[in-house]
Motif scaffolding. Structure first.
Motif, PDB file in Angstrom:
ATOM      1  N   TYR A 160      46.530  45.952  40.270  1.00 40.80           N
ATOM      2  CA  TYR A 160      47.020  45.438  39.096  1.00 40.80           C
ATOM      3  C   TYR A 160      47.771  46.647  38.096  1.00 40.80           C
ATOM      4  CZ  TYR A 160      42.585  46.902  37.276  1.00 40.80           C
ATOM      5  OH  TYR A 160      41.504  47.761  36.863  1.00 40.80           O
ATOM      6  N   ARG A 161      48.476  46.455  37.158  1.00 41.18           N
ATOM      7  CA  ARG A 161      48.979  46.969  36.162  1.00 41.18           C
ATOM      8  C   ARG A 161      48.358  46.574  34.831  1.00 41.18           C
ATOM      9  NH1 ARG A 161      55.237  48.114  37.025  1.00 41.18           N
ATOM     10  NH2 ARG A 161      54.621  49.985  35.506  1.00 41.18           N
ATOM     11  N   VAL A 162      48.407  47.592  34.013  1.00 45.13           N
ATOM     12  CA  VAL A 162      48.102  47.086  32.508  1.00 45.13           C
ATOM     13  C   VAL A 162      49.312  47.279  31.403  1.00 45.13           C
ATOM     14  CG1 VAL A 162      46.247  47.563  30.733  1.00 45.13           C
ATOM     15  CG2 VAL A 162      45.666  48.034  33.211  1.00 45.13           C
ATOM     16  N   ASP A 163      49.562  46.309  30.719  1.00 44.25           N
ATOM     17  CA  ASP A 163      50.661  46.341  29.819  1.00 44.25           C
ATOM     18  C   ASP A 163      50.395  47.038  28.636  1.00 44.25           C
ATOM     19  OD1 ASP A 163      49.503  44.723  28.018  1.00 44.25           O
ATOM     20  OD2 ASP A 163      50.610  42.770  28.676  1.00 44.25           O
ATOM     21  N   GLU A 164      51.425  47.363  27.965  1.00 48.74           N
ATOM     22  CA  GLU A 164      51.226  48.347  26.702  1.00 48.74           C
ATOM     23  C   GLU A 164      50.363  47.647  25.790  1.00 48.74           C
ATOM     24  OE1 GLU A 164      54.942  49.647  25.054  1.00 48.74           O
ATOM     25  OE2 GLU A 164      55.713  50.089  27.026  1.00 48.74           O
ATOM     26  N   GLN A 165      50.063  46.494  25.931  1.00 50.87           N
ATOM     27  CA  GLN A 165      49.290  45.706  24.802  1.00 50.87           C
ATOM     28  C   GLN A 165      47.781  45.955  25.223  1.00 50.87           C
ATOM     29  OE1 GLN A 165      50.145  41.653  24.643  1.00 50.87           O
ATOM     30  NE2 GLN A 165      48.962  41.541  22.700  1.00 50.87           N
ATOM     31  N   GLY A 166      47.327  46.467  26.294  1.00 50.48           N
ATOM     32  CA  GLY A 166      46.345  46.664  27.193  1.00 50.48           C
ATOM     33  C   GLY A 166      45.740  45.502  27.837  1.00 50.48           C
ATOM     34  N   LYS A 167      46.578  44.425  28.293  1.00 51.87           N
ATOM     35  CA  LYS A 167      46.123  43.300  29.028  1.00 51.87           C
ATOM     36  C   LYS A 167      46.586  43.651  30.455  1.00 51.87           C
ATOM     37  CE  LYS A 167      45.708  40.595  25.489  1.00 51.87           C
ATOM     38  NZ  LYS A 167      46.320  39.255  25.411  1.00 51.87           N
ATOM     39  N   VAL A 168      45.483  42.922  31.176  1.00 51.57           N
ATOM     40  CA  VAL A 168      45.642  43.093  32.772  1.00 51.57           C
ATOM     41  C   VAL A 168      47.041  42.404  33.308  1.00 51.57           C
ATOM     42  CG1 VAL A 168      44.790  42.976  34.990  1.00 51.57           C
ATOM     43  CG2 VAL A 168      43.515  44.163  32.952  1.00 51.57           C
ATOM     44  N   ASP A 169      47.860  42.617  33.800  1.00 53.85           N
ATOM     45  CA  ASP A 169      48.936  41.883  34.283  1.00 53.85           C
ATOM     46  C   ASP A 169      48.285  41.014  35.274  1.00 53.85           C
ATOM     47  OD1 ASP A 169      50.864  42.913  33.066  1.00 53.85           O
ATOM     48  OD2 ASP A 169      51.684  43.924  34.777  1.00 53.85           O
ATOM     49  N   GLY A 170      48.418  39.397  35.037  1.00 52.41           N
ATOM     50  CA  GLY A 170      47.903  38.302  35.911  1.00 52.41           C
ATOM     51  C   GLY A 170      46.612  37.940  35.817  1.00 52.41           C
ATOM     52  N   ALA A 171      45.895  38.725  34.478  1.00 52.23           N
ATOM     53  CA  ALA A 171      44.588  38.038  34.567  1.00 52.23           C
ATOM     54  C   ALA A 171      44.354  36.908  33.921  1.00 52.23           C
ATOM     55  CB  ALA A 171      44.038  39.181  33.437  1.00 52.23           C
ATOM     56  N   GLU A 172      43.350  36.062  34.456  1.00 53.94           N
ATOM     57  CA  GLU A 172      43.144  34.715  34.399  1.00 53.94           C
ATOM     58  C   GLU A 172      41.650  34.314  33.739  1.00 53.94           C
ATOM     59  OE1 GLU A 172      45.126  32.317  34.381  1.00 53.94           O
ATOM     60  OE2 GLU A 172      46.851  33.192  35.133  1.00 53.94           O
ATOM     61  N   PRO A 173      41.570  33.777  32.645  1.00 51.58           N
ATOM     62  CA  PRO A 173      40.077  33.393  32.270  1.00 51.58           C
ATOM     63  C   PRO A 173      39.562  32.195  33.159  1.00 51.58           C
ATOM     64  CG  PRO A 173      41.798  31.997  31.184  1.00 51.58           C
ATOM     65  CD  PRO A 173      42.515  32.982  31.995  1.00 51.58           C
ATOM     66  N   GLY A 174      38.151  31.991  32.796  1.00 52.85           N
ATOM     67  CA  GLY A 174      37.539  31.079  33.783  1.00 52.85           C
ATOM     68  C   GLY A 174      37.933  29.491  33.045  1.00 52.85           C
ATOM     69  N   PRO A 175      37.339  28.506  33.402  1.00 59.05           N
ATOM     70  CA  PRO A 175      37.848  27.130  33.148  1.00 59.05           C
ATOM     71  C   PRO A 175      37.852  26.950  31.681  1.00 59.05           C
ATOM     72  CG  PRO A 175      35.713  26.990  34.294  1.00 59.05           C
ATOM     73  CD  PRO A 175      36.436  28.462  34.477  1.00 59.05           C
ATOM     74  N   HIS A 176      36.716  27.498  31.000  1.00 63.82           N
ATOM     75  CA  HIS A 176      36.582  27.201  29.758  1.00 63.82           C
ATOM     76  C   HIS A 176      36.878  28.443  28.895  1.00 63.82           C
ATOM     77  CE1 HIS A 176      34.690  23.148  30.587  1.00 63.82           C
ATOM     78  NE2 HIS A 176      34.053  24.057  31.535  1.00 63.82           N
TER      79      HIS A 176
END
Lengths: 332, 332, 332, 332
Positions: free
Chosen positions: A17-33
């Motif tokens: 993965y890459r990490v954007d300038e905001q600090g977010k992992v590209d394509g990261a997904e949370p769990g169902p809740h």
């Protein structure tokens, strides 16, 4: 001298993965809740956002008797549970030194000055969102790599909570509702137990509530003989992963227990040790408290039948920290 | 190697007094304004006793807007004022380590765990009664020799305040009343300045109040260039010894300032450096706060004309400690 | 409360390299002067390997007068140079407490027990190979990512040097050779200065030598008034990058100076701040000592004309550490 | 919150003695075997004075094979024996952080910087003379009250030993002489055992020797399962009080064992827990080492039949400290 063997190392491949300038992992997904994005794409405070001014005012109106309850364990060994070293408390100067002709002011102005060396999760504690992630990702999609020894928590630092966690405290006395002094180790507290206690107590969980779950475990643990096998046993009752949707649906702002892990230990079948923490911290951005000392509050609630109060917590304003003593009070 | 010279030592004669089983120095006498014995012969909490349940309830009723103000400085260098070392913040584990294949849970469960090493008076602080004594004696006649490295504060430990300092906060904006951004270093705040600000603000000081005196000094100090002579200068405005009777007469529960010493530095003519602290801590048993960050609160009070609120402070529950971060909030 | 702004973060792309099971970065290359592979593909001790038993025996034969020289600065503020916090020294128990009826054994058995909190490079120090890398790579091709808060130095830990750094000490008194009490800040010590001093002293550098370079800077620095601009100035004389081939060609086992950085500060034109450290630590695997207190030894060498002796250093046996007080002695 | 009960306090009467300007207790008397005054009325180094230049030279001549033996335990849990907390080892910066875009130099210049928090007697240790006194008095008649949290060891600080403890090491392998892998817990090593081992080894104890007594206890302790009852048991073999005259008569400079207390635990009948320490530290001014890791050295001595070597120890140069890691090497 005896040799220290090298730690095993299996090799390393860079992540994809890459990490954007905001600090977010590209394509990261949370769990169902989850609450990702709910409070803003750049939110770093999670369910802290539920603590609106209106709810603060409403909670303050619950103070009727003026009784104060600190939820903090004494800092001074031994602390039940946990793998961290005990806090060290030192005196750089002690007033008694003045009696011995030492110290800054001698016997005329005896002065004390003390220091603490402690894991911020060594005693009663608030987990920040840098504490536990899942699959390299923290709350709201932030990258786990943002937390380093050099920089501390470059995002999601506990200082984002320093303004104070203030709202309505609701004590759910699950132990008392189960007619036991303390729940058994390994007992999972799920939605039924939470609803059952609430119903028996005549309270409803509302959005923004700070839910304090009394299991009785901590008080029982503290009176065990030091060094006993029971004292060393890390199993404990705690919140079930099945309660995650319940916490989410009720928009609970914070949950805290009188246990070391908040979640049940060992975890329920199908869960890993940190499954609950990932769902709570990473996905929900839920404020989590541990080793809260709830016995005196629980006794008082049982005595007067009022299970609510004003909760205030001022975590240490540690720049880039991941946890803190919560310094929590309940005023009734 | 260079030699370390021996510290001077003038010899030592034993004191002439005895200490009774309660820990009191035989024949100890307080200064002219004092609370010794007022809250009991064995009292270890001083003006904390003013914080009655009734006053807690009344203070809670002041929460109208739901605004929260933390009074804590960021913990992270540099801290203005004081001779103590800066807090050290360490990561025993950092979530980022998981990305590198290290840590307890690796990249699947990245985990952080942080530690703090700090003087309990390194940042925003509450002075306990073991902090400063006079003539070998602490508050209520307790012996200064009760505070040792081995035993900590065997009496008057800050844990006696852990239940929480809760009451009515009254901000007295002495700087604004003097029409300055910040009071000059060395400016003494006496009864006239306190009464003047109160009057201008339309508030009266009542028994049990927590008085927060805004001098503007801290905010000014924090924007100075690091390493400048002004940044290193320890002179500051602060409370005059002449205000001691005022504090006593009004039954003030706590006083706190946005300065390092609370008392004016340098002291006024006739006073020694710790004269004020002896009168406040030892004689009155007065709760004293320092380095309180009051700027945002002061701005808000000026904006809405309301200078009161609910004050909550939960000092660390350190067994035998002499001081603590106060972890103070004001709710308006 | 004042907000703590988020640290800047420019985004992150994963590196393109892989790390093998040995901990080596695929394709890593050393600089032009290096010892990679020389002592084994899995070597973690660098020029420590020069310290053969034969050289130890030969060095021991240099002890003629029985004079001992510790090269350690006093631990106790202030320490010249460096950006690290001063060590904190605490008493968990102090014998004097016994006089006050406190402590484990009271006045009958007064007992003291002290603690230290210190950066391992806060005072006289040995740099381990985890201290500085270049382009993500440490000595012998090991990956910089092996050093984490969670795991410490998973390779190249300072514990690999705990067996003791023992060999022939050669003091090169570059200051005396230049007829100055101390070299100027910014003065680079290159091959000419090293050879010049050696020649004037009548010594030749041999393989396995521990070279102690006396600049006089530390002694000068320590007598400056605290808080003066000169005391705060970090510029200092030191070893030039031009000396790297000289150190390599002579198979020097260790170099140490009486300066904070060993290398000259500021660096010479064309160098960056850590260029020298990368060449010394990463490429050569050279043992590097800093803040060595060499004045007394230099005086003795000048007095008797003997600039050699037995050097012994026992770094703390810290598992996974990157540095240590060297605890170095020279016996003449 | 649960209350913290007040520590018991039996009252206090001032002592009847005075302390002179030198720091000596008027009328203080040593035990029957002592070195008070022997090395000067103002001596603060005790048997360190036996380490004359001639003896250093002679000891250096014992280095024949060039083998080095560090006597230090690894610092990193668990440490066998003792009631002190385990050392904490922290990274303020970790080279791996650079890989994650954090740290001072990023991936181009990854930098590590580590810290230690440790009791100076948490691992292999040298006792200074401020560590244990008897009847308010330390070595050479100095007052125990000279050691305070504020001032550290105002006399007898461990910094007086920083020049280095250097002399002839003699290993006495009492365990091997008794044909056991390790002596039993509670086994007292008296003059007969010391003389027996020396005789069997063909060595004589001479003035100024550093006597290393191998009991085998430490090595046995370290391979016990963590958490086992045997691991927690503090009983151990050690030096008998009956050996005090032997140590005195031989003018031994230092004694060290591979046990936590040096003296036998529990003490022999008639002795209290610290009787031996008072006789050794206070009366003789004897250098005492504990938790020395002697197994590898003992094996080597048995293999080559040479039980002597050059001993070097450079304690940390801590101003006013009472103890230190000894950082001891034996060169054979």
């Amino acid at each position: 001298m005896r040799d220290i063997p090298d730690q095993p190392f299996p090799g390393w491949d860079p992540p994809s993965y890459r990490v954007d300038e905001q600090g977010k992992v590209d394509g990261a997904e949370p769990g169902p809740h989850h609450n990702w994005g709910r409070f803003g794409d750049d939110d770093q405070r999670g369910t802290f956002n539920h603590l609106t001014p209106e709810r603060v005012v409403a909670a303050a109106s619950l103070v009727k008797t003026g009784k104060r309850f600190s939820l903090a364990l004494p800092i001074g060994p031994p602390t039940p549970g946990g793998y961290r070293s005990e806090p060290l408390h030192f005196y750089g100067m002690a007033a008694g030194d003045g009696i011995l002709g030492s110290g800054r002011g001698g016997t005329r102005y005896p002065v004390s000055d003390d220091y603490i060396v402690m894991a911020l999760q060594a005693s009663t504690q608030l987990d920040g969102f840098g504490h536990v992630g899942g699959d390299a990702v923290l709350y709201n999609g932030y990258w786990a790599g943002l937390v380093t020894a050099s920089g501390g928590a470059r995002r999601l630092g506990v200082h984002h909570l320093a303004q104070g966690i203030v709202g309505r405290a609701v004590l759910l006395d699950v132990a008392r509702h189960a007619s036991v002094a303390h729940l058994d180790a390994g007992f999972p507290v799920g939605p039924d137990e939470l609803d059952g206690a609430a119903s028996a107590q005549g309270v409803s969980i509302a959005a923004g509530d700070i839910v304090l779950v009394h299991t009785g475990h901590l008080g029982w643990k503290m009176q065990l003989p030091a060094g006993s096998a029971e004292a060393a046993d890390r199993r404990e009752p705690g919140i079930s992963t099945r309660a995650i949707p319940w916490l989410h649906d009720h928009d609970v702002a914070m949950i805290a227990t009188d246990t070391a892990a908040c979640s049940v230990v060992p975890p329920e079948p199908g869960d890993e040790f940190l499954t609950w923490h990932v769902a709570a911290l990473r996905d929900l951005g839920l404020l989590v408290g541990e080793l809260f000392d709830l016995d005196a509050l629980a006794d008082d609630c049982a005595a007067d039948g009022r299970y609510v109060g004003l909760f205030t917590s001022a975590p240490l304003h540690v720049k880039g920290g991941v946890a803190s003593p919560p310094n929590a009070l309940v005023l009734k």
